[in-house]
Design a protein around this motif. Sequence first.
Motif, PDB file in Angstrom:
ATOM      1  N   ASP A 105       0.876  -1.082   0.110  1.00 52.97           N
ATOM      2  CA  ASP A 105       0.080  -0.032  -0.089  1.00 52.97           C
ATOM      3  C   ASP A 105       0.925   1.189   0.060  1.00 52.97           C
ATOM      4  O   ASP A 105       0.359   2.363  -0.291  1.00 52.97           O
ATOM      5  N   VAL A 106       2.092   1.110   0.317  1.00 45.93           N
ATOM      6  CA  VAL A 106       2.864   2.527   0.780  1.00 45.93           C
ATOM      7  C   VAL A 106       3.078   3.252  -0.448  1.00 45.93           C
ATOM      8  O   VAL A 106       3.071   4.490  -0.287  1.00 45.93           O
ATOM      9  N   PRO A 107       3.354   2.819  -1.651  1.00 41.93           N
ATOM     10  CA  PRO A 107       3.661   3.725  -2.544  1.00 41.93           C
ATOM     11  C   PRO A 107       2.587   4.665  -3.050  1.00 41.93           C
ATOM     12  O   PRO A 107       2.668   5.759  -3.265  1.00 41.93           O
ATOM     13  N   ALA A 108       1.363   4.088  -3.165  1.00 47.93           N
ATOM     14  CA  ALA A 108       0.167   4.748  -3.519  1.00 47.93           C
ATOM     15  C   ALA A 108      -0.055   5.707  -2.224  1.00 47.93           C
ATOM     16  O   ALA A 108      -0.421   6.806  -2.563  1.00 47.93           O
ATOM     17  N   LEU A 109      -0.011   5.390  -1.006  1.00 49.14           N
ATOM     18  CA  LEU A 109      -0.300   6.230  -0.047  1.00 49.14           C
ATOM     19  C   LEU A 109       0.693   7.507   0.112  1.00 49.14           C
ATOM     20  O   LEU A 109       0.367   8.664   0.294  1.00 49.14           O
ATOM     21  N   ALA A 110       1.968   7.198  -0.247  1.00 48.32           N
ATOM     22  CA  ALA A 110       2.975   7.988  -0.312  1.00 48.32           C
ATOM     23  C   ALA A 110       2.610   9.102  -1.355  1.00 48.32           C
ATOM     24  O   ALA A 110       2.675  10.374  -1.343  1.00 48.32           O
ATOM     25  N   ALA A 111       2.474   8.719  -2.651  1.00 53.95           N
ATOM     26  CA  ALA A 111       1.977   9.643  -3.715  1.00 53.95           C
ATOM     27  C   ALA A 111       0.757  10.524  -3.541  1.00 53.95           C
ATOM     28  O   ALA A 111       0.846  11.618  -3.778  1.00 53.95           O
ATOM     29  N   ALA A 112      -0.079   9.800  -2.620  1.00 54.23           N
ATOM     30  CA  ALA A 112      -1.368  10.597  -2.400  1.00 54.23           C
ATOM     31  C   ALA A 112      -0.747  11.795  -1.413  1.00 54.23           C
ATOM     32  O   ALA A 112      -1.510  12.777  -1.466  1.00 54.23           O
ATOM     33  N   ALA A 113      -0.088  11.544  -0.397  1.00 51.71           N
ATOM     34  CA  ALA A 113       0.529  12.536   0.493  1.00 51.71           C
ATOM     35  C   ALA A 113       1.354  13.640  -0.286  1.00 51.71           C
ATOM     36  O   ALA A 113       1.128  14.789   0.101  1.00 51.71           O
ATOM     37  N   PHE A 141      10.335  13.165   1.489  1.00 49.73           N
ATOM     38  CA  PHE A 141      10.458  12.034   2.616  1.00 49.73           C
ATOM     39  C   PHE A 141       8.881  12.065   2.964  1.00 49.73           C
ATOM     40  O   PHE A 141       8.328  12.964   3.618  1.00 49.73           O
ATOM     41  N   VAL A 142       8.401  11.039   3.120  1.00 55.16           N
ATOM     42  CA  VAL A 142       7.015  10.467   3.686  1.00 55.16           C
ATOM     43  C   VAL A 142       6.967   9.527   4.624  1.00 55.16           C
ATOM     44  O   VAL A 142       7.843   8.544   4.781  1.00 55.16           O
ATOM     45  N   VAL A 143       6.102   9.398   5.786  1.00 56.70           N
ATOM     46  CA  VAL A 143       6.043   8.454   6.872  1.00 56.70           C
ATOM     47  C   VAL A 143       4.610   7.936   6.557  1.00 56.70           C
ATOM     48  O   VAL A 143       3.414   8.666   6.744  1.00 56.70           O
ATOM     49  N   ILE A 144       4.544   6.466   6.592  1.00 56.89           N
ATOM     50  CA  ILE A 144       3.157   5.871   6.454  1.00 56.89           C
ATOM     51  C   ILE A 144       3.196   5.089   7.778  1.00 56.89           C
ATOM     52  O   ILE A 144       3.860   4.414   7.961  1.00 56.89           O
ATOM     53  N   PRO A 145       1.987   5.087   8.392  1.00 52.96           N
ATOM     54  CA  PRO A 145       0.791   5.795   8.393  1.00 52.96           C
ATOM     55  C   PRO A 145       1.121   7.163   8.782  1.00 52.96           C
ATOM     56  O   PRO A 145       1.981   7.510   9.495  1.00 52.96           O
TER      57      PRO A 145
END
Length: 107
Positions: free
Chosen positions: A25-33, A79-83
Motif C-alpha cells: 500500500d505504501v507507494p500509493a499512500l506516499a504519492a497521495a500524501a 520524505f513521507v512517513v506512512i501511516p
Amino acid sequence: MNHLFVTGGILLAAAPGAAIPTIADVPALAAAAITRRVDVPMSNIHISSAKPSTRMPGFVVCGIVDEQSADGDKNERFFVVIPGDFAILDRDGSKLVDTYWSANQCK
C-alpha cells in the motif's frame, strides 16, 4: 468508542478503524500524501526507497518529484512517513530533507 462495564473496573474497547497499511500500500499512500502538498500528476512522483521504519511503527518513503514550471523542469526530493502521511519536501528545508534521508539511508 464503546464502553463495556465490568465488575471492578471499566473495559474500553476501540471501534474498528482503517486497516494497517502493508508495504504494498505504501507507494500509493506516499504519492497521495505528495499530491496533497504539490499539484503534480502521480506519474511525476518517483519513489526511490520504501521500507519499514527502524525508528517508528510504519514505513518511510524517499523519492523525487518532477515538477514542470515556467522556469523549466525542477526536481524536488521528498520524505513521507506512512501511516500518518507526514510529507516533507525540499521547499520545507533541504537540510531537513537531508536529515531524514540520512537517518533513513535514502538514496
